[in-house]
Scaffold this active site. Structure first.
Site, PDB file in Angstrom:
ATOM      1  CD  GLN A 328      10.332  30.132 -36.938  1.00 10.35           C
ATOM      2  OE1 GLN A 328       9.553  29.236 -36.878  1.00 10.35           O
ATOM      3  NE2 GLN A 328       9.854  31.216 -37.040  1.00 10.35           N
ATOM      4  CB  ILE A 330      16.535  26.089 -44.202  1.00 15.12           C
ATOM      5  CG1 ILE A 330      15.785  26.032 -45.136  1.00 15.12           C
ATOM      6  CG2 ILE A 330      16.205  25.448 -42.939  1.00 15.12           C
ATOM      7  CD1 ILE A 330      15.060  24.488 -45.533  1.00 15.12           C
ATOM      8  CG  ASP A 331      16.720  31.589 -46.704  1.00 14.50           C
ATOM      9  OD1 ASP A 331      17.569  32.174 -45.843  1.00 14.50           O
ATOM     10  OD2 ASP A 331      15.699  32.046 -46.837  1.00 14.50           O
ATOM     11  CG  HIS A 348      14.062  25.299 -37.914  1.00 18.02           C
ATOM     12  ND1 HIS A 348      12.895  26.119 -38.187  1.00 18.02           N
ATOM     13  CD2 HIS A 348      13.908  25.005 -36.667  1.00 18.02           C
ATOM     14  CE1 HIS A 348      11.978  25.944 -37.179  1.00 18.02           C
ATOM     15  NE2 HIS A 348      12.585  25.697 -36.265  1.00 18.02           N
ATOM     16  CB  CYS A 383      29.730   5.861 -48.126  1.00 17.93           C
ATOM     17  SG  CYS A 383      29.730   6.785 -46.373  1.00 17.93           S
ATOM     18  CB  SER A 432       2.359  31.736 -38.977  1.00 16.48           C
ATOM     19  OG  SER A 432       2.892  30.521 -39.081  1.00 16.48           O
ATOM     20  CE  LYS A 456       0.064  38.149 -47.968  1.00 19.71           C
ATOM     21  NZ  LYS A 456       0.074  37.251 -49.106  1.00 19.71           N
ATOM     22  CG  ASP A 457      -1.807  36.626 -43.063  1.00 24.01           C
ATOM     23  OD1 ASP A 457      -2.466  37.313 -43.506  1.00 24.01           O
ATOM     24  OD2 ASP A 457      -1.119  35.670 -43.517  1.00 24.01           O
ATOM     25  CB  CYS A 472       8.687  41.489 -44.149  1.00 22.94           C
ATOM     26  SG  CYS A 472       7.756  40.179 -43.374  1.00 22.94           S
TER      27      CYS A 472
END
EC number: 2.3.1.286
Length: 519
Positions: A328, A330-331, A348, A383, A432, A456-457, A472
């Protein structure tokens, strides 16, 4: 309706003018260059970028608008039975409130319609319909479905005899203005289907909606018992591991996640937005591209770095164990770490490419990095070559990130259907699971496949067989130490020691407690 200055950018003094007091976007200031076309204009300036003059494979980034997936889509009959059974128990209103979320795309609505057993003809105009129009097609189909309480078999355009439903009848139902049996029920369903292209008004409301959805989706079977030694063994033998990753795998590099106390949405509170997620909303970008570029530097990947977790993914690939990584993020750090494009699905999009919103010209992502760091809106030189005045979004260049309101790349759906038939281990790392459709992947994983969360959670009630809680990087370092695998990363140390705490529900908390000198 388009308005001009403050909603306009002018070309002055050889380029794009700086904003007036009422303008909110900031384009790069300009320096005249040779070859001007006349007084006060030039053909090239700083802040202007020329599209890449060759074809680029951007399958990971561009969205699908042709709707071809409908022709080949095969409904999930097991899911269809679950849907119909749920409707029979809880009612259509509860079903819609459960399944319809503010983050759904047009394609998600189509898939829901088809998985409910309705004919493909009902959504054949998908490419030209709006999100809300598709949502109301679903509403009308459900309201006029006399067999709503009975599970249907798969409906094919060439075989409508399976359930006695005729495509033309469905079309007639959609287009008719006949009275509903119950006006009150219709009104409630309309409220439940109040889908808009915008997001929830605030993040708390959005998270609450998602939490409610999660609780209502506990219709799957109870996960089978699975222990930490089982995971160690399965990692050793598995050959088709699917990994879903989120922002948590990049936080060790200083890239914020989205929903923690120190996350991106919390940092965006200073922008005084009713909903921080609107920064990643396509309509918001078209109205005010400068808003996105005020925060884009926060999620821009650092030069030359990737995390230990990214190196772990590369290790799985090198050991011929990685079926696919659905990220997910975008880096684009997965590719920097060495993941092959065929092993990676950027759900994404990413910063790897960029695209002009006006001419659709494609750019290498690195070309706009300096603009991002300076919080400037990059603009397309082609443009603006002979343009003196235009709307504020004209020629704005947007990274090929999938914003809210855009469909995910078709590659995501095509490969997912294929991969779910091969998978032998399912890992969710650093997310999450709040954003659809990625959040629902776990519901499609076969029951017999172990489902592991590394985060983490904890994420309750989602069907995980085992949850390993902690950073992680620490968790995968521990796993690799048990397996006697070396992760090719400077932060990995075979001599690290870990503290393991078993939780009441059988899950584990894993914390790195010391670092020794490498041998």
């Amino acid at each position: 309706m388009t308005t001009f200055w403050s909603q306009t950018i002018n070309r002055q003094n050889g380029g794009v003018a700086t904003a007036t007091a009422t303008a909110t976007a900031t384009a790069a200031t300009t320096t005249p260059t040779a070859g001007g076309t006349g007084a006060g204009t030039t053909t090239s300036t700083k802040g202007m970028i020329t599209p890449t003059p060759f074809n680029i494979d951007i399958n990971n980034d561009l969205n699908d608008f042709d709707g071809k997936f409908i022709e080949t889509f095969k409904p999930d009959l097991e899911l269809q039975k679950k849907y119909r059974s749920f409707i029979q128990r809880e009612g259509a209103l509860s079903f819609l409130r459960t399944e319809i979320t503010q983050s759904m795309s047009k394609r998600d609505i189509c898939v829901l319609i088809l998985n409910l057993g309705y004919p493909k003809k009902a959504v054949e105009d998908y490419p030209i319909l709006t999100l809300k129009e598709l949502a109301y097609i679903l509403l009308k189909l459900m309201l006029t479905d006399s067999a709503q309480l009975e599970p249907k078999v798969e409906i094919d355009e060439n075989d409508n005899k399976n359930d006695g439903t005729n495509n033309s009848d469905i079309d007639s139902d959609i287009d008719s203005n006949s009275d509903m049996d119950s006006q009150s029920e219709s009104g409630e369903l309309d409220d439940a289907m109040d889908v808009d292209d915008s997001l929830s008004e605030n993040e708390d409301e959005y998270d609450q909606d998602m939490s409610t959805t999660t609780l209502k989706r506990t219709i799957n079977m109870t996960p089978f018992k699975y222990k930490l030694p089982d995971l160690i063994s399965d990692l050793s033998r598995a050959k088709k591991i699917m990994v879903v990753t989120g922002a948590g795998i990049s936080t060790s590099l200083g890239i914020p996640d989205f929903r923690s106390f120190k996350g991106l949405y919390n940092q965006l509170s200073k922008l005084n937005l009713s909903d921080p997620q609107k920064v990643f909303d396509l309509q918001t970008f078209m109205r005010e591209p400068g808003l996105f570029y005020t925060i884009a530097h926060l999620v821009l990947p650092p030069d030359g770095k990737f995390s230990l977790l990214h190196a772990f993914l590369k290790l799985l690939q090198d050991k011929h164990k990685l079926l696919r990584n659905y990220t997910q993020n975008i880096d684009n750090l997965e590719q920097r770490a060495g993941l092959k494009s065929e092993k990676l699905v950027q759900c994404h999009g990413s910063f790897a490419k960029a695209k002009c919103v006006s001419c659709q010209g494609i750019f290498a992502g690195e070309k706009i990095y300096n603009h991002i760091r300076r919080k400037q809106v990059p603009r397309c030189a082609i443009c603006w070559k002979n343009t003196k005045q235009a709307p504020i979004h004209f020629g704005a260049i947007k990274p090929t990130i999938t914003f809210f309101g855009e469909d995910l790349p078709e590659r995501f759906h095509t490969l997912m259907d294929k991969d779910l038939q091969q998978i032998d281990l399912f890992l969710v790392i650093g997310t999450s699971l709040k954003v659809e459709p990625v959040a629902s992947i776990i519901e499609r994983v076969p029951y017999k496949v172990p489902k592991i969360l590394i985060n983490k959670d904890p994420i309750p009630n989602r069907g995980f067989n085992l949850q390993l809680l902690g950073l992680c990087d620490d968790v995968v370092s521990y796993l690799c130490k048990c397996l006697k695998w070396d992760i090719p990363h400077a932060d990995f140390n075979n001599n690290d020691e870990f503290k393991l705490s078993k939780l009441k529900n059988g899950d584990w908390e894993i914390v790195k407690k010391s670092t020794s000198t490498k041998k």
